[in-house]
Design a protein around this motif. Structure first.
Motif, PDB file in Angstrom:
ATOM      1  N   LEU A  14       0.845  -1.040  -0.035  1.00 33.24           N
ATOM      2  CA  LEU A  14       0.050  -0.096   0.048  1.00 33.24           C
ATOM      3  C   LEU A  14       0.968   1.275  -0.007  1.00 33.24           C
ATOM      4  CD1 LEU A  14      -2.829   0.999   0.145  1.00 33.24           C
ATOM      5  CD2 LEU A  14      -2.734   0.874   2.607  1.00 33.24           C
ATOM      6  N   SER A  15       1.799   1.482   0.994  1.00 32.54           N
ATOM      7  CA  SER A  15       2.881   2.290   0.754  1.00 32.54           C
ATOM      8  C   SER A  15       3.504   2.676  -0.429  1.00 32.54           C
ATOM      9  CB  SER A  15       3.647   2.467   2.262  1.00 32.54           C
ATOM     10  OG  SER A  15       4.513   1.308   2.350  1.00 32.54           O
ATOM     11  N   GLY A  31       2.568   1.734  -3.279  1.00 33.08           N
ATOM     12  CA  GLY A  31       1.611   1.973  -4.481  1.00 33.08           C
ATOM     13  C   GLY A  31       1.446   3.430  -4.185  1.00 33.08           C
ATOM     14  N   VAL A  32       1.239   4.006  -3.160  1.00 36.63           N
ATOM     15  CA  VAL A  32       1.133   5.375  -2.933  1.00 36.63           C
ATOM     16  C   VAL A  32       2.322   6.305  -3.504  1.00 36.63           C
ATOM     17  CG1 VAL A  32       0.777   7.311  -1.248  1.00 36.63           C
ATOM     18  CG2 VAL A  32      -0.485   5.332  -0.993  1.00 36.63           C
ATOM     19  N   PHE A  33       3.430   5.733  -3.056  1.00 34.98           N
ATOM     20  CA  PHE A  33       4.779   6.387  -3.558  1.00 34.98           C
ATOM     21  C   PHE A  33       4.807   6.173  -5.107  1.00 34.98           C
ATOM     22  CE2 PHE A  33       6.618   6.134   1.022  1.00 34.98           C
ATOM     23  CZ  PHE A  33       6.219   7.138   1.275  1.00 34.98           C
ATOM     24  N   ASN A  34       4.510   5.279  -5.657  1.00 37.18           N
ATOM     25  CA  ASN A  34       4.649   4.958  -6.979  1.00 37.18           C
ATOM     26  C   ASN A  34       3.590   5.926  -7.853  1.00 37.18           C
ATOM     27  OD1 ASN A  34       6.527   3.221  -7.242  1.00 37.18           O
ATOM     28  ND2 ASN A  34       5.465   1.533  -7.868  1.00 37.18           N
ATOM     29  N   LEU A  35       2.434   6.004  -7.112  1.00 42.62           N
ATOM     30  CA  LEU A  35       1.585   7.065  -7.587  1.00 42.62           C
ATOM     31  C   LEU A  35       2.043   8.605  -7.338  1.00 42.62           C
ATOM     32  CD1 LEU A  35      -1.623   6.795  -9.028  1.00 42.62           C
ATOM     33  CD2 LEU A  35      -2.448   7.053  -6.672  1.00 42.62           C
ATOM     34  N   LEU A  36       2.516   8.916  -6.355  1.00 43.39           N
ATOM     35  CA  LEU A  36       2.836  10.395  -6.548  1.00 43.39           C
ATOM     36  C   LEU A  36       4.011  10.591  -7.475  1.00 43.39           C
ATOM     37  CD1 LEU A  36       2.449  10.894  -2.564  1.00 43.39           C
ATOM     38  CD2 LEU A  36       0.956  11.692  -4.465  1.00 43.39           C
ATOM     39  N   SER A  37       4.967   9.576  -7.339  1.00 45.60           N
ATOM     40  CA  SER A  37       6.301  10.001  -8.009  1.00 45.60           C
ATOM     41  C   SER A  37       6.012   9.836  -9.530  1.00 45.60           C
ATOM     42  CB  SER A  37       7.359   8.951  -7.703  1.00 45.60           C
ATOM     43  OG  SER A  37       7.023   7.659  -8.089  1.00 45.60           O
ATOM     44  N   GLY A  59       1.756   1.816  -9.481  1.00 43.75           N
ATOM     45  CA  GLY A  59       0.825   2.363  -8.017  1.00 43.75           C
ATOM     46  C   GLY A  59      -0.701   1.977  -8.069  1.00 43.75           C
ATOM     47  N   ALA A  60      -1.402   2.468  -8.835  1.00 41.41           N
ATOM     48  CA  ALA A  60      -2.771   2.026  -8.628  1.00 41.41           C
ATOM     49  C   ALA A  60      -2.962   0.368  -8.574  1.00 41.41           C
ATOM     50  CB  ALA A  60      -3.504   2.524  -9.833  1.00 41.41           C
ATOM     51  N   LEU A  61      -2.240  -0.340  -9.271  1.00 39.88           N
ATOM     52  CA  LEU A  61      -2.494  -1.605  -9.203  1.00 39.88           C
ATOM     53  C   LEU A  61      -2.051  -2.345  -7.598  1.00 39.88           C
ATOM     54  CD1 LEU A  61      -1.389  -3.156 -12.537  1.00 39.88           C
ATOM     55  CD2 LEU A  61      -3.559  -3.386 -11.615  1.00 39.88           C
ATOM     56  N   LEU A  62      -0.783  -1.618  -7.169  1.00 46.84           N
ATOM     57  CA  LEU A  62      -0.329  -1.974  -5.742  1.00 46.84           C
ATOM     58  C   LEU A  62      -1.411  -1.736  -5.003  1.00 46.84           C
ATOM     59  CD1 LEU A  62       3.313  -1.009  -6.289  1.00 46.84           C
ATOM     60  CD2 LEU A  62       2.525  -3.306  -5.405  1.00 46.84           C
ATOM     61  N   ILE A  63      -1.878  -0.398  -5.004  1.00 47.25           N
ATOM     62  CA  ILE A  63      -2.805  -0.147  -4.111  1.00 47.25           C
ATOM     63  C   ILE A  63      -3.959  -0.937  -4.153  1.00 47.25           C
ATOM     64  CG2 ILE A  63      -4.538   1.831  -3.348  1.00 47.25           C
ATOM     65  CD1 ILE A  63      -2.261   3.888  -4.231  1.00 47.25           C
ATOM     66  N   LEU A  64      -4.813  -1.263  -5.153  1.00 46.33           N
ATOM     67  CA  LEU A  64      -6.002  -1.920  -5.173  1.00 46.33           C
ATOM     68  C   LEU A  64      -5.553  -3.417  -4.774  1.00 46.33           C
ATOM     69  CD1 LEU A  64      -8.865  -2.350  -6.359  1.00 46.33           C
ATOM     70  CD2 LEU A  64      -7.598  -3.076  -8.637  1.00 46.33           C
ATOM     71  N   VAL A  65      -4.668  -4.057  -5.152  1.00 51.22           N
ATOM     72  CA  VAL A  65      -4.367  -5.498  -4.726  1.00 51.22           C
ATOM     73  C   VAL A  65      -4.071  -5.431  -3.134  1.00 51.22           C
ATOM     74  CG1 VAL A  65      -2.905  -7.596  -4.954  1.00 51.22           C
ATOM     75  CG2 VAL A  65      -3.680  -6.298  -7.056  1.00 51.22           C
ATOM     76  N   ALA A  66      -3.221  -4.413  -2.863  1.00 49.44           N
ATOM     77  CA  ALA A  66      -2.852  -4.480  -1.216  1.00 49.44           C
ATOM     78  C   ALA A  66      -4.214  -4.244  -0.512  1.00 49.44           C
ATOM     79  CB  ALA A  66      -2.202  -3.295  -1.094  1.00 49.44           C
ATOM     80  N   LEU A  67      -5.129  -3.655  -0.711  1.00 45.19           N
ATOM     81  CA  LEU A  67      -6.326  -3.480   0.015  1.00 45.19           C
ATOM     82  C   LEU A  67      -7.133  -4.609   0.113  1.00 45.19           C
ATOM     83  CD1 LEU A  67      -7.550   0.183  -1.156  1.00 45.19           C
ATOM     84  CD2 LEU A  67      -6.525  -0.598   1.039  1.00 45.19           C
ATOM     85  N   CYS A  68      -7.213  -5.224  -1.383  1.00 44.85           N
ATOM     86  CA  CYS A  68      -7.769  -6.624  -1.284  1.00 44.85           C
ATOM     87  C   CYS A  68      -7.107  -7.692  -0.425  1.00 44.85           C
ATOM     88  CB  CYS A  68      -7.828  -7.283  -2.629  1.00 44.85           C
ATOM     89  SG  CYS A  68      -9.200  -6.109  -3.724  1.00 44.85           S
TER      90      CYS A  68
END
Length: 135
Positions: free
Chosen positions: A23-24, A26-32, A67-76
């Motif tokens: 999750l973290s 993914g957030v850093f990937n999304l922001l960068s 990053g979006a994929l990491l966030i989605l899969v991490a939440l699941c």
């Protein structure tokens, strides 16, 4: 009434750890990625006797998607979805590859992310069955 109890060890916490690191990351990937798309820069790196040009804008879009994929899969994964463990292995592997390509531009950050991704893969592969017992 007959109830069967399952013995769950403390190793199940590693799946939570993997999900939170994903999750973290993914957030850093999304922001960068958002920054890289807005920056419109070209990375120039000297490799031996050759010069490597890397379009930061294009890699920004790659980081946004990963990053979006990491966030989605991490939440699941944190929610206990059984399919998310396999998807997490694939997405974390993809993140490792993108960080490897980005290595010449951000060497220390990429090395740290690759090392964390290796720990996440270890947790998902070795201790994934424990998470299924908890769910």
């Amino acid at each position: 009434m007959w109830t069967m109890t399952r013995k769950v060890t403390a190793w199940a916490g590693w799946i939570w750890f993997a999900g939170l690191i994903m999750l973290s990351s993914g957030v850093f990937n999304l922001l960068s990625g958002i920054y890289a798309v807005g920056a419109r820069d070209v990375g120039v790196v000297e490799v031996g006797t050759q010069i490597l040009l890397l379009d930061v804008n294009s890699w920004g879009w790659v980081h946004i998607v990963v990053g979006a994929l990491l966030i989605l899969v991490a939440l699941c994964l944190i929610a206990g979805q059984a399919w998310a463990r396999i998807a997490a292995v694939v997405v974390v592997g993809l993140n490792m590859m993108t960080q490897f390509v980005y290595l010449p531009l951000t060497p220390w950050w990429s090395i740290v992310v690759i090392a964390l991704d290796m720990v996440v893969l270890w947790a998902l592969i070795v201790h994934g069955e424990e998470a299924e017992k908890v769910s």
